[in-house]
Design a protein around this motif. Sequence first.
Motif, PDB file in Angstrom:
ATOM      1  N   ILE A  82      -2.738 -37.914  16.629  1.00 38.51           N
ATOM      2  CA  ILE A  82      -2.680 -38.798  15.470  1.00 38.51           C
ATOM      3  C   ILE A  82      -3.488 -40.048  15.773  1.00 38.51           C
ATOM      4  CG2 ILE A  82      -1.126 -39.902  13.832  1.00 38.51           C
ATOM      5  CD1 ILE A  82       1.127 -38.357  15.251  1.00 38.51           C
ATOM      6  N   TYR A  83      -4.291 -40.451  14.827  1.00 37.57           N
ATOM      7  CA  TYR A  83      -5.065 -41.667  15.007  1.00 37.57           C
ATOM      8  C   TYR A  83      -4.827 -42.590  13.833  1.00 37.57           C
ATOM      9  CZ  TYR A  83      -7.550 -38.922  18.467  1.00 37.57           C
ATOM     10  OH  TYR A  83      -7.859 -38.148  19.540  1.00 37.57           O
ATOM     11  N   GLY A  84      -5.044 -43.889  14.046  1.00 36.38           N
ATOM     12  CA  GLY A  84      -4.951 -44.837  12.952  1.00 36.38           C
ATOM     13  C   GLY A  84      -6.146 -44.681  12.043  1.00 36.38           C
ATOM     14  N   LEU A  85      -5.927 -44.899  10.753  1.00 34.45           N
ATOM     15  CA  LEU A  85      -7.032 -44.862   9.818  1.00 34.45           C
ATOM     16  C   LEU A  85      -7.557 -46.270   9.612  1.00 34.45           C
ATOM     17  CD1 LEU A  85      -5.783 -42.300   7.193  1.00 34.45           C
ATOM     18  CD2 LEU A  85      -6.971 -41.941   9.325  1.00 34.45           C
ATOM     19  N   SER A  86      -8.516 -46.385   8.723  1.00 35.57           N
ATOM     20  CA  SER A  86      -9.160 -47.666   8.508  1.00 35.57           C
ATOM     21  C   SER A  86      -8.327 -48.553   7.600  1.00 35.57           C
ATOM     22  CB  SER A  86     -10.522 -47.423   7.870  1.00 35.57           C
ATOM     23  OG  SER A  86     -10.345 -46.923   6.571  1.00 35.57           O
ATOM     24  N   GLN A  87      -8.954 -49.626   7.142  1.00 37.93           N
ATOM     25  CA  GLN A  87      -8.237 -50.601   6.330  1.00 37.93           C
ATOM     26  C   GLN A  87      -7.605 -49.990   5.093  1.00 37.93           C
ATOM     27  OE1 GLN A  87     -10.934 -51.006   7.897  1.00 37.93           O
ATOM     28  NE2 GLN A  87     -10.584 -52.783   9.150  1.00 37.93           N
ATOM     29  N   ALA A  88      -8.308 -49.063   4.459  1.00 33.55           N
ATOM     30  CA  ALA A  88      -7.777 -48.507   3.223  1.00 33.55           C
ATOM     31  C   ALA A  88      -7.029 -47.215   3.453  1.00 33.55           C
ATOM     32  CB  ALA A  88      -8.900 -48.251   2.236  1.00 33.55           C
ATOM     33  N   THR A  89      -7.101 -46.695   4.670  1.00 34.91           N
ATOM     34  CA  THR A  89      -6.447 -45.433   4.946  1.00 34.91           C
ATOM     35  C   THR A  89      -5.553 -45.586   6.156  1.00 34.91           C
ATOM     36  OG1 THR A  89      -8.423 -44.795   6.150  1.00 34.91           O
ATOM     37  CG2 THR A  89      -8.235 -44.044   3.881  1.00 34.91           C
ATOM     38  N   ASN A  90      -4.862 -44.539   6.521  1.00 37.09           N
ATOM     39  CA  ASN A  90      -3.718 -44.724   7.377  1.00 37.09           C
ATOM     40  C   ASN A  90      -3.525 -43.564   8.342  1.00 37.09           C
ATOM     41  OD1 ASN A  90      -2.662 -46.861   5.334  1.00 37.09           O
ATOM     42  ND2 ASN A  90      -3.049 -45.005   4.170  1.00 37.09           N
ATOM     43  N   PRO A  91      -2.794 -43.788   9.460  1.00 42.13           N
ATOM     44  CA  PRO A  91      -2.508 -42.667  10.350  1.00 42.13           C
ATOM     45  C   PRO A  91      -1.725 -41.586   9.616  1.00 42.13           C
ATOM     46  CG  PRO A  91      -2.050 -44.737  11.433  1.00 42.13           C
ATOM     47  CD  PRO A  91      -2.312 -45.051   9.990  1.00 42.13           C
ATOM     48  N   ILE A  92      -2.008 -40.361   9.925  1.00 37.21           N
ATOM     49  CA  ILE A  92      -1.363 -39.234   9.265  1.00 37.21           C
ATOM     50  C   ILE A  92      -0.826 -38.292  10.322  1.00 37.21           C
ATOM     51  CG2 ILE A  92      -1.662 -37.392   7.574  1.00 37.21           C
ATOM     52  CD1 ILE A  92      -4.256 -38.693   6.794  1.00 37.21           C
ATOM     53  N   ASP A  93       0.280 -37.677  10.035  1.00 35.12           N
ATOM     54  CA  ASP A  93       0.737 -36.585  10.880  1.00 35.12           C
ATOM     55  C   ASP A  93       1.554 -35.637  10.028  1.00 35.12           C
ATOM     56  OD1 ASP A  93       0.994 -35.096  13.161  1.00 35.12           O
ATOM     57  OD2 ASP A  93       2.851 -36.059  13.749  1.00 35.12           O
ATOM     58  N   ASN A 392     -16.959 -35.279   3.251  1.00 35.81           N
ATOM     59  CA  ASN A 392     -17.472 -35.984   4.435  1.00 35.81           C
ATOM     60  C   ASN A 392     -18.154 -37.315   4.131  1.00 35.81           C
ATOM     61  OD1 ASN A 392     -19.657 -34.775   3.143  1.00 35.81           O
ATOM     62  ND2 ASN A 392     -20.760 -34.347   5.045  1.00 35.81           N
ATOM     63  N   ASP A 393     -17.734 -38.021   3.101  1.00 28.61           N
ATOM     64  CA  ASP A 393     -18.291 -39.357   2.852  1.00 28.61           C
ATOM     65  C   ASP A 393     -17.458 -40.375   3.625  1.00 28.61           C
ATOM     66  OD1 ASP A 393     -19.396 -41.702   1.974  1.00 28.61           O
ATOM     67  OD2 ASP A 393     -19.548 -41.062  -0.120  1.00 28.61           O
ATOM     68  N   TYR A 394     -17.794 -40.534   4.895  1.00 26.66           N
ATOM     69  CA  TYR A 394     -17.027 -41.407   5.780  1.00 26.66           C
ATOM     70  C   TYR A 394     -17.172 -42.875   5.393  1.00 26.66           C
ATOM     71  CZ  TYR A 394     -17.324 -37.103   8.485  1.00 26.66           C
ATOM     72  OH  TYR A 394     -17.270 -35.792   8.874  1.00 26.66           O
ATOM     73  N   GLY A 395     -18.302 -43.242   4.834  1.00 31.85           N
ATOM     74  CA  GLY A 395     -18.546 -44.637   4.497  1.00 31.85           C
ATOM     75  C   GLY A 395     -17.614 -45.179   3.444  1.00 31.85           C
ATOM     76  N   GLU A 396     -17.029 -44.288   2.630  1.00 30.31           N
ATOM     77  CA  GLU A 396     -16.087 -44.718   1.599  1.00 30.31           C
ATOM     78  C   GLU A 396     -14.662 -44.257   1.900  1.00 30.31           C
ATOM     79  OE1 GLU A 396     -17.761 -43.463  -2.129  1.00 30.31           O
ATOM     80  OE2 GLU A 396     -19.306 -45.015  -2.081  1.00 30.31           O
ATOM     81  N   SER A 397     -14.452 -43.702   3.074  1.00 26.60           N
ATOM     82  CA  SER A 397     -13.119 -43.390   3.610  1.00 26.60           C
ATOM     83  C   SER A 397     -12.375 -42.284   2.884  1.00 26.60           C
ATOM     84  CB  SER A 397     -12.229 -44.649   3.623  1.00 26.60           C
ATOM     85  OG  SER A 397     -12.826 -45.674   4.370  1.00 26.60           O
ATOM     86  N   HIS A 398     -13.024 -41.603   1.923  1.00 29.53           N
ATOM     87  CA  HIS A 398     -12.319 -40.508   1.253  1.00 29.53           C
ATOM     88  C   HIS A 398     -12.717 -39.154   1.831  1.00 29.53           C
ATOM     89  CE1 HIS A 398     -16.057 -40.569  -1.080  1.00 29.53           C
ATOM     90  NE2 HIS A 398     -15.735 -41.728  -1.622  1.00 29.53           N
ATOM     91  N   ASN A 399     -13.174 -39.163   3.085  1.00 30.04           N
ATOM     92  CA  ASN A 399     -13.502 -37.914   3.760  1.00 30.04           C
ATOM     93  C   ASN A 399     -12.239 -37.128   4.086  1.00 30.04           C
ATOM     94  OD1 ASN A 399     -13.406 -40.328   5.689  1.00 30.04           O
ATOM     95  ND2 ASN A 399     -13.036 -38.627   7.103  1.00 30.04           N
ATOM     96  N   LEU A 400     -12.279 -35.827   3.824  1.00 30.48           N
ATOM     97  CA  LEU A 400     -11.191 -34.932   4.210  1.00 30.48           C
ATOM     98  C   LEU A 400     -11.459 -34.322   5.578  1.00 30.48           C
ATOM     99  CD1 LEU A 400     -10.661 -33.270   0.740  1.00 30.48           C
ATOM    100  CD2 LEU A 400      -9.002 -34.699   1.947  1.00 30.48           C
TER     101      LEU A 400
END
Length: 560
Positions: A82-93, A392-400
């Motif tokens: 599990i890793y932390g996500l960015s400012q707009a996203t979050n760690p997931i498990d 895979n648009d990592y720059g906008e954080s909505h990458n799956l």
Amino acid sequence: MRHGDLAERQFVETIYVTETIWIDAIPTETSPSSSIDAGQPTTQIEVAAMAVPSGSIIPDEEESAVSTSSSAAIGVQTNTAIYGLSQATNPIDTFVSSSSDIISDSTTTDAPISSASASAVQPQGITISAGLNVTLGGSGSGSSNTSTGNPIKINSEKKVFAHFMIGIVYAYTLESWLEDIALAKSKGIDGFALNIGLDSYSQPQLDLAYKAAEQSGDFVCFISFDFNWYTVDNVTGVSDMMKRYNDLPAQFKVDGKPFVSSFIGDGFDWAAVSQGCGQEIYAVPFWAPTQENADNKGLSGLFSWTAWASKDNGPIDAPLTTIQDEAYINVVTKANKAYMAPVSTWFFTHFGKEVPYSKNWLFKSENLWKERWDQILELGDKLNFLELVTWNDYGESHNLRNWGGLHSDDGCSKWAEGLDHLPMLDLSIPYIKAWKSGAKTPIVERDQVFYWYRPHLKSAECDASDNYGSKPDGWDIVSDSIFVTTMTKLGGTLKVTSGSNQPVMKLVEPGVQSIEVPMGAGKQVFEFSTLSGGYQKGEATVDVSDQCWKPLTGNSVSTV
């Protein structure tokens, strides 16, 4: 033991409850309770029994005993990195109960349980005196359909695609494409919408994508022309690119017509492209939802990019609604054409002075993934196709897809590298199955818990060391919360301990439930007991900090 036997069980222990139970967004400390009346639940699995509808079966006591030892836990934890996500996203498990099939599948209904401190709770006519403040489901919305064990009838005409950015994968190999396609297929995705601009490597990468899709089998592709780079007068360029792939086995077709889409490009002459290709095409571009556009003879439908709540492309403190979907549905229905709807997780971008295209904002989308899928099921057969925005648009954080592999880095690694988003694909599987089968609620086939959160409190101040120099627009409308979604066949109990906050305990109904818990700095611990006999306790590998987020690349980045 059957549900009806619960009231006859005798408990002699004296239990003192000192936990804080979060109800209606207000932390409330319960007072110690005295000796428990007959029927008082003394374990999590027994507390969870209050959520069971009449007629459901609970395993015998010997079979359903909950172990508090991690080494003896019934469930198994997956996705442990599990890793932390960015400012707009979050760690997931994800927690997955290995014993979710102990109880045979059954259709369930809501259990009418009210909450009261140290007072009688009466589910399905059984009085249980509980020294807990307990609510069903939590603050979010829920759905309660579970798998019936009957074969699921899938509508093969309904397709789910993922928007794939070709522009960042100039170094992809055939093996890279095969890996991505295998992952997408395993999560219920039918194909890739291949976004291209005018890069020199667009055609070689399209060649590899179509070849990999053909080798993989049962996976399709279509081109999504990006009119940030293409111009509306470039009919020849679009036609020539399409002709190269229109007749390949992996090209997605509708009624024998090659499918094609776009990002913007209103007014482009798709009818001329059809003539240039020498065959009819099935064009479903992202154009505005006007009747004039829907009636355009060159189009077979319309696609929407309204995947996040916004106004004038800026953040607003409001959830995404289906108003825009209904606008599209209205005009395409009158024209007897198709509608392709977007589904997305989050949106956060934070490009600073290091690039010429600085942009720094987020859209409020903390629980969007679950809420949007609920909307998709409600819209149901009004939707012909779905497009997940994005793969895979990592720059906008909505990458799956997780960061990694042979792609370029435009600076977004500061908030994308090493951050796990894959469990969100697992969360979507019951919804995809339900949408394709015409169900209005997700088809739950195993017990799972998903959680996500920012790795820091939004009060952290980092402007001095930030690559942009300020927090993103919209930082003030997000909450310091842990977001949890449960998927269960019969319901269960969930306990969340966020940092130094008092633990929060919830009863969850069968189906998919959404819960929001106040975030505290420190470790994040999750404990889950299901009425299928599963139990799992786990600790997230990313702590919540009250300081600046330190990205894995070693650079400092702003916080929300």
